[in-house]
Design a protein around this motif. Sequence first.
Motif, short mmCIF file in Angstrom:
data_model
loop_
_atom_site.label_atom_id
_atom_site.label_comp_id
_atom_site.label_asym_id
_atom_site.label_seq_id
_atom_site.Cartn_x
_atom_site.Cartn_y
_atom_site.Cartn_z
N GLY A 1 55.73 -55.71 -10.17
CA GLY A 1 55.18 -56.90 -10.20
C GLY A 1 54.01 -56.98 -9.73
O GLY A 1 53.58 -56.16 -9.05
N PRO A 2 53.30 -58.26 -9.81
CA PRO A 2 51.82 -58.36 -9.23
C PRO A 2 51.79 -58.09 -7.79
O PRO A 2 50.80 -57.56 -7.46
CB PRO A 2 51.46 -59.68 -9.79
CG PRO A 2 52.48 -59.99 -10.96
CD PRO A 2 53.77 -59.26 -10.64
N GLU A 3 52.69 -58.28 -7.06
CA GLU A 3 52.61 -58.19 -5.61
C GLU A 3 53.34 -57.15 -5.05
O GLU A 3 53.25 -56.87 -3.77
CB GLU A 3 52.99 -59.62 -4.84
CG GLU A 3 52.07 -60.90 -5.01
CD GLU A 3 52.32 -61.55 -6.14
OE1 GLU A 3 53.48 -61.66 -6.68
OE2 GLU A 3 51.53 -62.01 -6.66
N GLU A 4 53.79 -56.32 -5.69
CA GLU A 4 54.74 -55.25 -5.14
C GLU A 4 54.49 -53.93 -6.14
O GLU A 4 54.41 -53.76 -7.31
CB GLU A 4 56.40 -55.64 -5.25
CG GLU A 4 56.98 -54.87 -4.46
CD GLU A 4 58.55 -55.21 -4.42
OE1 GLU A 4 59.47 -54.75 -3.73
OE2 GLU A 4 58.72 -56.46 -5.08
N ILE A 5 54.37 -52.80 -4.99
CA ILE A 5 54.58 -51.39 -5.82
C ILE A 5 55.59 -50.66 -4.96
O ILE A 5 55.60 -50.56 -3.73
CB ILE A 5 53.05 -50.70 -5.34
CG1 ILE A 5 52.13 -51.52 -6.01
CG2 ILE A 5 53.13 -49.25 -6.06
CD1 ILE A 5 50.53 -51.14 -5.73
N LEU A 6 56.56 -50.19 -5.58
CA LEU A 6 57.64 -49.46 -5.15
C LEU A 6 57.33 -47.95 -5.61
O LEU A 6 57.40 -47.47 -6.51
CB LEU A 6 58.87 -49.67 -5.87
CG LEU A 6 59.21 -51.13 -5.88
CD1 LEU A 6 60.49 -51.41 -6.46
CD2 LEU A 6 59.53 -51.65 -4.13
N LEU A 7 57.34 -47.34 -4.40
CA LEU A 7 56.95 -45.76 -4.79
C LEU A 7 57.55 -45.12 -3.62
O LEU A 7 57.42 -45.10 -2.49
CB LEU A 7 55.35 -45.53 -4.32
CG LEU A 7 54.78 -43.94 -4.55
CD1 LEU A 7 55.19 -43.61 -5.91
CD2 LEU A 7 53.48 -44.04 -4.29
N PRO A 8 58.70 -44.46 -4.11
CA PRO A 8 59.61 -43.49 -3.21
C PRO A 8 58.59 -42.47 -2.85
O PRO A 8 57.73 -41.74 -3.49
CB PRO A 8 60.40 -42.90 -3.96
CG PRO A 8 60.50 -43.81 -5.34
CD PRO A 8 59.09 -44.14 -5.35
N ALA A 9 58.76 -42.33 -1.36
CA ALA A 9 58.08 -41.19 -0.71
C ALA A 9 57.86 -40.00 -1.36
O ALA A 9 56.85 -39.03 -1.54
CB ALA A 9 58.26 -41.38 0.66
N GLY A 10 58.95 -39.40 -1.68
CA GLY A 10 59.29 -38.16 -2.47
C GLY A 10 58.41 -37.95 -3.55
O GLY A 10 58.28 -36.81 -4.27
N HIS A 11 58.17 -39.16 -4.17
CA HIS A 11 57.32 -38.98 -5.65
C HIS A 11 55.81 -39.13 -5.37
O HIS A 11 55.06 -39.08 -6.42
CB HIS A 11 57.99 -40.14 -6.36
CG HIS A 11 59.26 -40.03 -7.02
ND1 HIS A 11 60.27 -40.50 -6.36
CD2 HIS A 11 59.66 -39.20 -8.08
CE1 HIS A 11 61.39 -40.25 -7.04
NE2 HIS A 11 60.96 -39.25 -7.86
N LEU A 12 55.35 -39.25 -4.22
CA LEU A 12 53.85 -39.44 -4.10
C LEU A 12 53.13 -38.22 -3.99
O LEU A 12 53.23 -37.29 -2.98
CB LEU A 12 53.58 -40.46 -2.85
CG LEU A 12 52.15 -40.63 -2.35
CD1 LEU A 12 51.52 -41.27 -3.41
CD2 LEU A 12 51.74 -41.18 -1.21
N ILE B 1 45.38 -46.09 -11.37
CA ILE B 1 46.22 -47.07 -12.06
C ILE B 1 47.43 -46.12 -12.58
O ILE B 1 48.70 -46.30 -12.73
CB ILE B 1 45.84 -48.13 -12.66
CG1 ILE B 1 45.05 -49.12 -11.73
CG2 ILE B 1 46.82 -49.00 -13.21
CD1 ILE B 1 44.17 -50.23 -12.29
N ARG B 2 46.75 -45.12 -13.68
CA ARG B 2 47.66 -44.37 -14.43
C ARG B 2 48.55 -43.52 -13.71
O ARG B 2 49.60 -43.18 -14.18
CB ARG B 2 46.83 -43.56 -15.19
CG ARG B 2 46.47 -44.10 -16.46
CD ARG B 2 45.82 -43.16 -17.41
NE ARG B 2 44.71 -42.23 -17.02
CZ ARG B 2 43.59 -42.73 -17.31
NH1 ARG B 2 43.04 -43.99 -17.67
NH2 ARG B 2 42.52 -41.90 -16.50
N ALA B 3 48.15 -43.17 -12.43
CA ALA B 3 49.13 -42.25 -11.61
C ALA B 3 50.29 -42.84 -10.99
O ALA B 3 51.08 -42.46 -10.49
CB ALA B 3 47.98 -42.00 -10.26
#
Length: 129
Positions: free
Chosen positions: A71-82, A62-64
């Motif tokens: 929000g509780p149902e959504e995680i936005l993670l741009p592919a370049g930042h993973l 979770i810290r990562a």
Amino acid sequence: MKFGELSRRTGVPTRLLRHHEEQDLLHPERGENGYRVHGEAAARDLGQVRGLLDSGLTTEMIRAIPPYLSGPEEILLPAGHLSPETAGLLQGHLDRIQARIDCSARNRDRLAAYLEAVRPDTGPPGERG
């Protein structure tokens, strides 16, 4: 809002709020009096953290990903930042979830077959004895 108010609004005990803060999952500010003060988004963020913990993610995982929580149902993670490390953590977790699902499905099927064999009233409708 102070810890007590956040606790009342979310139903999360203050002791657990402090633990989440120690784990770097919550980031309260300090008021002039030294008390922890949470902004209005804290309840939403806490809901996200609790949901991720309930789904089995570790605090390390979770810290990562906090910058990408929206929000509780959504995680936005741009592919370049993973990062590869975060991707590995999340993939490992997905693999463990799938293994538990597979095991649960096998157990469900075995129990259903057992009940069908020993109880004539558990068969499909129309075939019950």
